[in-house]
Design a protein around this motif. Structure first.
Motif, PDB file in Angstrom:
ATOM      1  N   UNK A 215       0.832  -1.203   0.000  1.00  0.00           N
ATOM      2  CA  UNK A 215       0.000   0.000   0.000  1.00  0.00           C
ATOM      3  C   UNK A 215       0.870   1.258   0.000  1.00  0.00           C
ATOM      4  N   UNK A 216       1.917   1.250   0.818  1.00  0.00           N
ATOM      5  CA  UNK A 216       2.858   2.373   0.787  1.00  0.00           C
ATOM      6  C   UNK A 216       3.464   2.523  -0.603  1.00  0.00           C
ATOM      7  N   UNK A 217       3.844   1.393  -1.198  1.00  0.00           N
ATOM      8  CA  UNK A 217       4.475   1.410  -2.517  1.00  0.00           C
ATOM      9  C   UNK A 217       3.523   1.933  -3.582  1.00  0.00           C
ATOM     10  N   UNK A 236      -7.541   9.992   0.359  1.00  0.00           N
ATOM     11  CA  UNK A 236      -7.514   9.047   1.476  1.00  0.00           C
ATOM     12  C   UNK A 236      -8.236   9.620   2.694  1.00  0.00           C
ATOM     13  N   UNK A 237      -8.039  10.906   2.931  1.00  0.00           N
ATOM     14  CA  UNK A 237      -8.688  11.565   4.070  1.00  0.00           C
ATOM     15  C   UNK A 237     -10.203  11.572   3.888  1.00  0.00           C
ATOM     16  N   UNK A 262      -8.540   0.272  -1.342  1.00  0.00           N
ATOM     17  CA  UNK A 262      -7.537   1.295  -1.043  1.00  0.00           C
ATOM     18  C   UNK A 262      -7.619   1.706   0.428  1.00  0.00           C
ATOM     19  N   UNK A 263      -8.811   1.620   1.028  1.00  0.00           N
ATOM     20  CA  UNK A 263      -9.028   1.852   2.458  1.00  0.00           C
ATOM     21  C   UNK A 263      -9.920   0.726   2.964  1.00  0.00           C
ATOM     22  N   UNK A 264      -9.588   0.059   4.087  1.00  0.00           N
ATOM     23  CA  UNK A 264     -10.435  -1.017   4.599  1.00  0.00           C
ATOM     24  C   UNK A 264     -11.856  -0.543   4.868  1.00  0.00           C
ATOM     25  N   UNK A 282      -3.410   7.503   8.621  1.00  0.00           N
ATOM     26  CA  UNK A 282      -2.708   8.728   9.029  1.00  0.00           C
ATOM     27  C   UNK A 282      -1.252   8.713   8.576  1.00  0.00           C
ATOM     28  N   UNK A 283      -0.603   7.540   8.690  1.00  0.00           N
ATOM     29  CA  UNK A 283       0.802   7.425   8.271  1.00  0.00           C
ATOM     30  C   UNK A 283       0.928   7.544   6.753  1.00  0.00           C
ATOM     31  N   UNK A 284      -0.026   6.982   6.036  1.00  0.00           N
ATOM     32  CA  UNK A 284       0.000   7.076   4.576  1.00  0.00           C
ATOM     33  C   UNK A 284      -0.153   8.529   4.128  1.00  0.00           C
TER      34      UNK A 284
END
Length: 297
Positions: A215-217, A236-237, A262-264, A282-284
């Protein structure tokens, strides 16, 4: 901050090779123990073959069918097709099929065994929520998954977990219905169940480790492709912020497919980081904002 994020992401390749190597070694040990304890090679081969073939040929079709995704033509949604086509062209990828899921859950996913059989799916909730740049970021994220063959890797990795789970069930029910009445056979069955359980747990955790990094990649790949990391961060937000507004019934229907999204599709209160297929949103978002700052220098 340096611009190292612009370089090719070799980290995902190294991690995938390492994880699959560990799984392969674990699987060899697992099969060796089963054979040593008397579970014949024929049952092992049959179990393995059925699940390998099923996952390989039907996994993408099952995902589309289960999520009620419908393939749409360019005439039905020209804007979505044009956007995907532009991103695929820049990536040097064949244009994937495009599907739309009639759901209020704002989400997207990619599936397919290879570049030419891939499908990108978005929900109507996502299309209604995001602006053009945000939607472009999400689509670029999903196309990066396709480019990295993430779906294929996760399918292969999950074979180990699936086979271990089925052997564990086979052994458990076999011991219940008479196979384990003999004391020696009973001890062997307990060892088989224990080894299967350990294999399944380790496979489960490794798959989640791969899923989180991919996901980070994919976020990073989308940022490189669009040059708009902040747009994906905003998407994402918005997606995570609107997830709790969806009915619990609709969320439950899609929870089984969170590894693809992309988001659970679960509420924040029920998200346990240890077992999540995704890193914390939040980290993403923070990583994407850091990329945005790096681009401004």
């Amino acid at each position: 901050m340096s611009n190292t994020w612009r370089k090719r992401d070799t980290g995902i390749t190294i991690r995938i090779i390492a994880c699959l190597s560990i799984l392969a070694l674990l699987y060899i040990i697992f099969i060796t123990v089963l054979a040593y304890l008397g579970l014949g090679y024929l049952p092992i081969i049959l179990i393995s073959s059925v699940f390998i073939l099923s996952q390989w040929y039907f996994s993408d079709k099952i995902v589309l069918w289960s999520t009620r995704a419908k393939i749409v033509t360019k005439d039905q949604n020209p804007n979505l097709h044009t956007l995907v086509e532009q991103i695929a062209l820049v990536n040097g990828l064949p244009k994937p099929k495009i599907a739309v899921v009639n759901s209020n859950i704002p989400n997207a996913f990619a599936t397919g065994k290879g570049h030419r059989s891939s499908v990108v799916a978005v929900t109507t909730g996502l299309l209604n929520l995001l602006d053009h740049d945000e939607l472009e970021g999400v689509l670029a994220h999903e196309l990066t998954h396709i480019k990295n063959r993430d779906v294929l890797v996760i399918t292969l990795a999950s074979l180990f977990s699936t086979i271990a789970w089925q052997v564990m069930q086979f052994s458990f029910f076999g011991s219940m219905y008479g196979v384990g009445r003999d004391r020696n056979n009973g001890g062997a069955m307990l060892i088989i169940i224990a080894v299967s359980f350990i294999t399944w747990i380790v496979s489960f955790l490794i798959i989640r480790a791969i899923s989180r990094y991919r996901e980070y990649s994919a976020d990073r790949g989308a940022a490189q492709l669009t040059q708009k990391p902040k747009s994906l961060a905003n998407a994402l937000l918005k997606i995570s912020g609107n997830m709790d507004r969806v009915s619990a019934r609709e969320v439950r229907h899609f929870e089984g497919y969170n590894a693809f999204f992309i988001i659970p599709a679960i509420s924040k209160e029920s998200l346990f980081n240890l077992f999540s297929t995704h890193p914390p949103v939040e980290k993403r978002i923070q990583k994407l904002l850091d990329m945005e700052k790096s681009m401004e220098r």
